[in-house]
Enzyme design. Structure first.
Site, PDB file in Angstrom:
ATOM      1  N   TYR A 147       5.190 -26.731  30.842  1.00  0.00           N
ATOM      2  CA  TYR A 147       6.504 -26.398  30.263  1.00  0.00           C
ATOM      3  C   TYR A 147       7.022 -27.450  29.298  1.00  0.00           C
ATOM      4  CZ  TYR A 147       6.172 -23.199  34.208  1.00  0.00           C
ATOM      5  OH  TYR A 147       5.732 -22.256  35.099  1.00  0.00           O
ATOM      6  N   ASP A 203      -6.351 -21.669  22.391  1.00  0.00           N
ATOM      7  CA  ASP A 203      -5.310 -21.822  23.399  1.00  0.00           C
ATOM      8  C   ASP A 203      -4.710 -23.221  23.224  1.00  0.00           C
ATOM      9  OD1 ASP A 203      -3.889 -21.546  25.966  1.00  0.00           O
ATOM     10  OD2 ASP A 203      -5.358 -23.019  26.638  1.00  0.00           O
ATOM     11  N   ASN A 238       0.533 -18.702  25.982  1.00  0.00           N
ATOM     12  CA  ASN A 238       1.558 -18.167  26.882  1.00  0.00           C
ATOM     13  C   ASN A 238       2.646 -19.218  27.031  1.00  0.00           C
ATOM     14  OD1 ASN A 238       0.048 -15.870  27.385  1.00  0.00           O
ATOM     15  ND2 ASN A 238      -0.528 -16.439  29.475  1.00  0.00           N
ATOM     16  N   ASP A 260      -2.395 -25.206  25.713  1.00  0.00           N
ATOM     17  CA  ASP A 260      -2.280 -26.142  26.835  1.00  0.00           C
ATOM     18  C   ASP A 260      -3.585 -26.254  27.627  1.00  0.00           C
ATOM     19  OD1 ASP A 260       0.460 -26.690  26.283  1.00  0.00           O
ATOM     20  OD2 ASP A 260       0.947 -24.726  27.127  1.00  0.00           O
TER      21      ASP A 260
HETATM   22 MG   LIG Z   1      -4.676 -23.269  28.719  1.00  0.00          MG
END
Ligand SMILES: [Mg+2]
Ligand SMILES: [Zn+2]
EC number: 3.1.3.-
Length: 206
Positions: free
Chosen positions: A26, A15, A58, A17
Site C-alpha cells: 500500500y 507488474d 492492482n 509491486d
Molecule cells: Mg506483484
C-alpha cells in the site's frame, strides 16, 4: 500496402509491486519506491528494444481507504522518473483501484480489471495499439500470469519468493520462469532478435 497501427507490434507489461519495485504494501510514497533486484538493468535492456513498456498494477489500497486515488498520480510520476533514469520510457501506468471488500463504496466492487482478470491488460494493449500475441506480461505471482494469458500475451514469472499459494491450473502456467527481472528482459530481447524459442531459456540462464 497500408500500414495498420500496431500490427505485429508488441508491448511489455510489467507488474509493479514485487516485480519492478521492491514490495512495500500500500505504498504511495515516492521516496519508498525502489527498484527490485535486476530491474535497473531490465529497464535499460527493454528500453533499447523500442517496444512500448507499461506498468499494470492492482491498487486495492484505494478501495480499502489506505490512500486516495489521486495519490497514484505521484506514483505515476515517480515511475516515469525511474524509467527515464534507466534509459526507458513509461508508455502507460494502468491500475485497478477496486476491491470487492473495499471500505470506500465507489470502489468496493467485483470488477473485471483486478488481476487475475484480464481487462486491465486488454485496456493497456488497446491503448498502446499493440498485438497481444506479440506482447509480454511479466509478474511475480501466478495471478499476473493468469491475467497475461487471459489477455493473449506471452508470460514470464519472476519467481523471487512472492508467490506462496502456487494454485496451478493451465491458465496460470507461465511460458518462462526466471529469478529476477533482468532475466525476463533477456528472454524478451532474445525473442525480439529472432532467437529460436528453445534457445531462449538457455540464454536467459547464462
Ligand atoms: Mg506483484
Ligand atoms: Zn478493477
Amino acid at each position: 500496402m497500408a500500414v495498420t497501427r500496431g500490427a505485429g507490434r508488441g508491448a511489455v507489461l510489467l507488474d509493479k509491486d514485487g516485480t519492478l519495485l521492491k514490495n512495500v504494501p500500500y505504498n504511495v510514497d515516492p521516496a519508498r519506491m525502489v527498484l527490485a533486484p535486476g530491474a535497473a538493468q531490465a529497464l535499460r535492456r527493454l528500453g533499447a528494444l523500442g517496444m512500448p513498456l507499461a506498468v499494470v498494477s492492482n491498487q486495492p489500497g484505494v478501495a480499502l481507504g489506505c490512500f486516495p486515488e489521486v495519490a497514484l498520480c505521484t506514483v505515476r510520476e515517480r515511475l516515469c522518473a525511474l524509467f527515464r533514469e534507466h534509459g526507458a520510457v513509461l508508455a502507460g501506468f494502468f491500475y485497478c483501484p477496486h476491491h470487492p471488500k473495499g471500505a470506500v463504496a465507489h470502489y468496493a466492487i467485483e470488477c473485471d480489471c483486478r488481476k487475475p482478470r484480464s481487462a486491465l491488460l486488454t485496456q493497456a494493449l488497446a491503448f498502446l495499439g499493440v498485438t497481444p500475441q506479440y506482447s509480454w506480461m511479466v509478474g511475480d505471482i501466478l495471478d499476473d500470469i493468469e491475467a497475461g494469458r487471459g489477455a493473449g500475451c506471452r508470460t514470464i514469472l519472476v519467481d523471487c519468493g512472492n508467490e506462496t499459494e502456487w494454485r496451478y491450473d493451465p491458465q496460470r502456467e507461465p511460458d518462462f520462469v526466471v529469478e529476477q527481472l533482468d532475466a525476463a528482459a533477456r528472454i524478451i530481447a532474445a525473442q525480439c532478435n529472432g532467437t529460436p524459442a528453445e534457445r531462449i531459456g538457455q540464454e536467459a540462464a547464462t
